[in-house]
Design a protein around this motif. Structure first.
Motif, mmCIF file in Angstrom:
data_model
loop_
_atom_site.group_PDB
_atom_site.id
_atom_site.type_symbol
_atom_site.label_atom_id
_atom_site.label_comp_id
_atom_site.label_asym_id
_atom_site.label_seq_id
_atom_site.Cartn_x
_atom_site.Cartn_y
_atom_site.Cartn_z
ATOM 1 N N GLY A 1 37.001 26.472 -15.626
ATOM 2 C CA GLY A 1 36.790 27.185 -13.991
ATOM 3 C C GLY A 1 36.156 26.775 -13.404
ATOM 4 O O GLY A 1 35.790 27.246 -12.182
ATOM 5 N N VAL A 2 35.540 25.540 -13.667
ATOM 6 C CA VAL A 2 34.431 24.729 -12.822
ATOM 7 C C VAL A 2 35.469 23.943 -11.601
ATOM 8 O O VAL A 2 36.590 23.704 -11.829
ATOM 9 C CB VAL A 2 33.426 23.754 -13.509
ATOM 10 C CG1 VAL A 2 32.892 24.538 -14.584
ATOM 11 C CG2 VAL A 2 34.375 22.804 -14.145
ATOM 12 N N TRP A 3 34.592 23.386 -10.536
ATOM 13 C CA TRP A 3 35.275 22.569 -9.661
ATOM 14 C C TRP A 3 35.100 21.273 -10.202
ATOM 15 O O TRP A 3 34.360 20.722 -10.332
ATOM 16 C CB TRP A 3 34.408 22.663 -8.350
ATOM 17 C CG TRP A 3 34.744 21.859 -7.251
ATOM 18 C CD1 TRP A 3 35.925 21.665 -6.682
ATOM 19 C CD2 TRP A 3 33.944 21.136 -6.425
ATOM 20 N NE1 TRP A 3 35.969 20.759 -5.722
ATOM 21 C CE2 TRP A 3 34.576 20.418 -5.336
ATOM 22 C CE3 TRP A 3 32.527 21.137 -6.377
ATOM 23 C CZ2 TRP A 3 33.996 19.528 -4.489
ATOM 24 C CZ3 TRP A 3 31.852 20.532 -5.224
ATOM 25 C CH2 TRP A 3 32.890 19.756 -4.451
ATOM 26 N N GLU A 4 36.409 20.751 -10.683
ATOM 27 C CA GLU A 4 36.693 19.550 -11.198
ATOM 28 C C GLU A 4 35.972 18.275 -10.524
ATOM 29 O O GLU A 4 35.226 17.339 -10.984
ATOM 30 C CB GLU A 4 37.976 18.934 -11.546
ATOM 31 C CG GLU A 4 38.668 19.949 -12.581
ATOM 32 C CD GLU A 4 40.184 19.777 -12.723
ATOM 33 O OE1 GLU A 4 40.515 18.438 -12.080
ATOM 34 O OE2 GLU A 4 40.934 20.432 -13.027
ATOM 35 N N ALA A 5 35.936 18.395 -9.127
ATOM 36 C CA ALA A 5 35.576 17.255 -8.281
ATOM 37 C C ALA A 5 33.918 17.183 -8.471
ATOM 38 O O ALA A 5 33.709 15.883 -8.357
ATOM 39 C CB ALA A 5 35.683 17.531 -6.765
ATOM 40 N N VAL A 6 33.122 18.265 -9.094
ATOM 41 C CA VAL A 6 31.915 17.979 -9.449
ATOM 42 C C VAL A 6 31.645 16.743 -10.402
ATOM 43 O O VAL A 6 30.671 16.191 -10.527
ATOM 44 C CB VAL A 6 31.250 19.269 -10.127
ATOM 45 C CG1 VAL A 6 29.801 18.889 -10.690
ATOM 46 C CG2 VAL A 6 31.103 20.390 -8.912
ATOM 47 N N TYR A 7 32.562 16.562 -11.344
ATOM 48 C CA TYR A 7 32.374 15.659 -12.316
ATOM 49 C C TYR A 7 33.056 14.201 -12.059
ATOM 50 O O TYR A 7 33.074 13.115 -12.974
ATOM 51 C CB TYR A 7 32.941 15.985 -13.671
ATOM 52 C CG TYR A 7 32.274 17.403 -14.213
ATOM 53 C CD1 TYR A 7 31.164 16.912 -15.270
ATOM 54 C CD2 TYR A 7 32.640 18.391 -13.905
ATOM 55 C CE1 TYR A 7 30.366 18.013 -15.643
ATOM 56 C CE2 TYR A 7 31.846 19.564 -14.465
ATOM 57 C CZ TYR A 7 30.665 19.434 -15.420
ATOM 58 O OH TYR A 7 30.119 20.340 -15.734
ATOM 59 N N LEU A 8 33.587 14.115 -10.868
ATOM 60 C CA LEU A 8 34.259 12.994 -10.578
ATOM 61 C C LEU A 8 33.335 11.731 -10.354
ATOM 62 O O LEU A 8 33.462 10.466 -11.019
ATOM 63 C CB LEU A 8 35.116 12.978 -9.235
ATOM 64 C CG LEU A 8 36.080 11.988 -8.569
ATOM 65 C CD1 LEU A 8 36.999 12.646 -7.904
ATOM 66 C CD2 LEU A 8 35.246 11.003 -7.754
#
Length: 680
Positions: free
Chosen positions: A413-420
């Motif tokens: 459910g998290v915003w994937e771009a946070v981990y990019l």
């Protein structure tokens, strides 16, 4: 109190007679088949329940909010003043439905007037709810409390309010390096990032970049047959992918015929001998692991966890090793960081192969997530409409030459771009990409700013491009062909100049490890209304994203590259899933265990890719030695993500015999050019 029971079906089918029988009852319990009871309560009972709940809510609020320990991160303190106002009303026991907008309290023996300015923080709908034209200067007390308490719940996430003593919700400005700490590093950092070190020059640099790109795209619009504008919205014609040459298909068939079948254990043992990846595992103390056969034990451990089989299942099918021995090696000798370092060894060995350079030079990579199921009560488990079921995401960074550079296991459910950015910064292998592709989530404004500062060219696959805003370099600038793209959106260059210091501060703090990029991006979003760092990154992100959007619309080669690399990332997900023979459900709730399974899965997938690449090298050299023409361009179309040659089941026998033959890592497509005879 007497409770009268009746069936819900009677009330629905014969309402008049049923209600007549219930007349005078204070409480009615409705029964319905196969479900819990429903209760109907009289108005008097409802009022009594409201009083009980109100008293309970009063006490809970008084206890929880007696000392909020919240601090403002900017000069805007209206929410904190509102909290103080609500607390003062509680202390004075003002429980009327409507209260005045000011209250007088005693502070150090003096009268102090506290006021609440709802216009400063409440939205239009809240203001309409809180006020009544018939009661000027009055506010609805209950609604005011809900409104005020909703802001401390949201604003710590955006960084507008800080929780004193917290880590995730601390003052973002305090977590960054101070300007005095950064000042000596600014010149070097800006030079590496390719941006000027002066406030005015930085704004001029971005303005020139945006102006140049927009002018070139406008001039090339008549020749751009793929792009058309419909009501100011960009529409790109779908391009058909390039067909493979018959020679490439024939070469692939010939190579596949010469590839040997290998068991998963044999692949792991082979790459362990070639790269030495098990060297990273061992006791946490760094002392001798006291294992009789460390190589064999760690190979079997990677086999058990990477295939999601678990120690017990593997021990049942293999002789000479117990589940306890595998469990000890997997949980005490192999941390997620050690597993990643082992995978990096495989990546480094793979990068030295000639055939790897034919697939890609490693300068480009892509990120993407693939769901892996977990138990519903797992801390990471979430149900997402995009994936279905309960689970979390294996978020991977995959190079343009097919191999994975880093993996995370994150909630779906998290915003994937946070981990990019974190994946890029955590990558310690020899393959260091500087161009990054992502899916549509990567097109977020706050992400473009830090990516540019950290020398990464972010080029996401943008599906919702018609919904994104294009920004003009100047309000007076007009374009002949593409002017309708921009509407009235203009870059605020004064804002970039005003908050210029926050840009290098942010980049240097992330680079020096003072602040995690995950922590930063979690706090930055369109709800960060007053955050200075967000404003600076958002405005610079508008410039970079507009340039990227214009390039995406005008460069078909770029779109082809983005699609190709992101497709390779998705293909890696499928390849890794194929090797997870224990199923796609991680039957363990320990987050650390789940992370190890994902990283071990990446390790065995990388080992399989490296082993297949060596076999492709042997097969291509053998074909060339036999006199066949092997075109490098055709060979580059043969993917190493081959599953037909990997034996997943059958006898699980561990053969640790050292390799006798020298493994060929160089391509000899012109027979005799590199070697006297081709290695087979």
């Amino acid at each position: 109190m007497t409770v009268v029971e009746t069936n819900l079906s009677d009330l629905l089918n014969n309402p008049k007679a049923t209600l007549a029988a219930l007349r005078g009852a204070r409480r009615v319990a409705l029964r319905r088949r196969g479900d819990e009871e429903l209760a109907l309560t009289t108005a008097a009972r409802v009022e009594q329940d409201h009083e009980v709940m109100g008293a309970t809510e009063w006490r809970h609020t008084a206890e929880v909010h007696a000392d909020p320990k919240l601090g403002a991160t900017s000069a805007e303190r209206s929410v904190l003043h509102a909290l103080e106002f609500v607390k003062a009303n509680r202390d004075l026991d003002r429980r009327a439905e409507w209260i005045e907008e000011s209250v007088t309290v005693k502070r150090d023996g003096k009268d102090v007037v506290l006021t609440v300015d709802v216009d400063a923080f409440a939205g239009p709908l809240w203001r309409r709810t809180l006020r009544d034209r018939r009661r000027p200067g009055m506010l609805a007390r209950r609604h005011l409390e809900v409104c005020v308490f909703s802001h401390p719940a949201a604003e710590p996430r955006s960084g507008d309010i800080a929780a004193v003593g917290s880590d995730s919700y601390a003052n973002l400005h305090a977590q960054l390096m101070s300007w005095e700490e950064c000042e000596d590093k600014v010149a070097e950092f800006c030079t590496q990032a390719g941006i000027p070190t002066d406030t005015k020059a930085l704004a001029a640099h971005y303005r020139a970049l945006l102006t140049k790109t927009a002018t070139e795209v406008d001039a090339g619009y008549p020749a751009n047959t793929d792009l058309r504008l419909e009501s100011g919205r960009p529409v790109l014609a779908r391009r058909k992918g390039a067909e493979r040459r018959p020679a490439a298909i024939a070469l692939e068939a010939a190579v596949l015929d010469r590839l040997p079948d290998r068991a998963r254990l044999d692949i792991l043992a082979r790459t362990a001998h070639l790269t030495g990846w098990p060297r990273h595992f061992g006791a946490a103390s760094g002392s001798d692991p006291k294992i009789r056969d460390t190589l064999g034990r760690y190979v079997v451990t990677a086999f058990a966890y990477g295939g999601n089989l678990g120690p017990t299942e593997v021990a049942r099918h293999m002789r000479g090793i117990s589940a306890h021995e595998i469990y000890t090696a997997g949980n005490k000798h192999a941390t997620p960081d050690k597993i990643y370092k082992a995978s990096a060894d495989v990546v480094n060995a793979f990068a030295k192969l000639d055939v790897a350079a034919m697939w890609g030079d490693g300068s480009t990579a892509a990120t993407d997530g693939s769901q892996i199921d977990t138990w519903e009560d797992s801390l990471r488990a979430e149900s997402h409409v995009r994936y279905g079921g309960f689970g979390a995401l294996a978020f991977r960074l995959v190079s343009d030459n097919y191999i994975a550079l880093f993996s995370h296991f994150i909630p779906c459910g998290v915003w994937e771009a946070v981990y990019l950015l974190d994946s890029l910064l955590s990558n310690v292998s020899d393959i260091q990409p500087d161009t990054i592709h992502a899916d549509t989530q990567g097109a977020s404004l706050p992400l473009f700013g830090p990516a540019a500062l950290l020398e990464f060219d972010l080029l996401p696959r943008i599906r919702n491009r018609h919904d994104l805003n294009f920004y003009r370099p100047d309000a007076k600038v007009r374009y002949k062909h593409i002017d309708s793209l921009f509407d009235d959106n203009v870059i605020d260059w004064a804002l970039i100049e005003r908050h210029w210091k926050n840009l290098p501060r942010t980049g240097i703090s992330i680079r020096e490890g003072r602040l995690s990029s995950v922590t930063l991006l979690r706090r930055l979003g369109n709800h960060s209304k007053r955050n200075r760092i967000y404003k600076a990154l958002r405005e610079s992100g508008r410039v970079v994203r507009t340039v990227t959007l214009l390039r995406y619309l005008s460069e078909p080669e770029l779109r082809v590259q983005i699609t190709a690399i992101t497709n390779r990332t998705e293909a890696f997900h499928g390849f890794a899933a194929h090797l997870m023979i224990g199923g796609r459900l991680i039957g363990h709730n320990d987050p650390d265990y789940q992370e190890r399974v994902v990283k071990f899965n990446e390790l065995i997938a990388n080992c399989a890719i490296c082993s297949t690449a060596l076999d492709i090298t042997d097969a291509a050299n053998a074909l060339a030695a036999e006199g066949h023409l092997v075109d490098p361009d055709d060979l580059a179309t043969v993917s190493p993500l081959i599953t037909r040659t990997i034996r997943r089941f059958g006898d699980w026998h561990l053969d640790l015999t050292p390799l006798e033959d020298v493994v060929a890592t160089r391509l000899d497509l012109a027979p005799g050019a590199l070697f006297p005879t081709a290695s087979v």
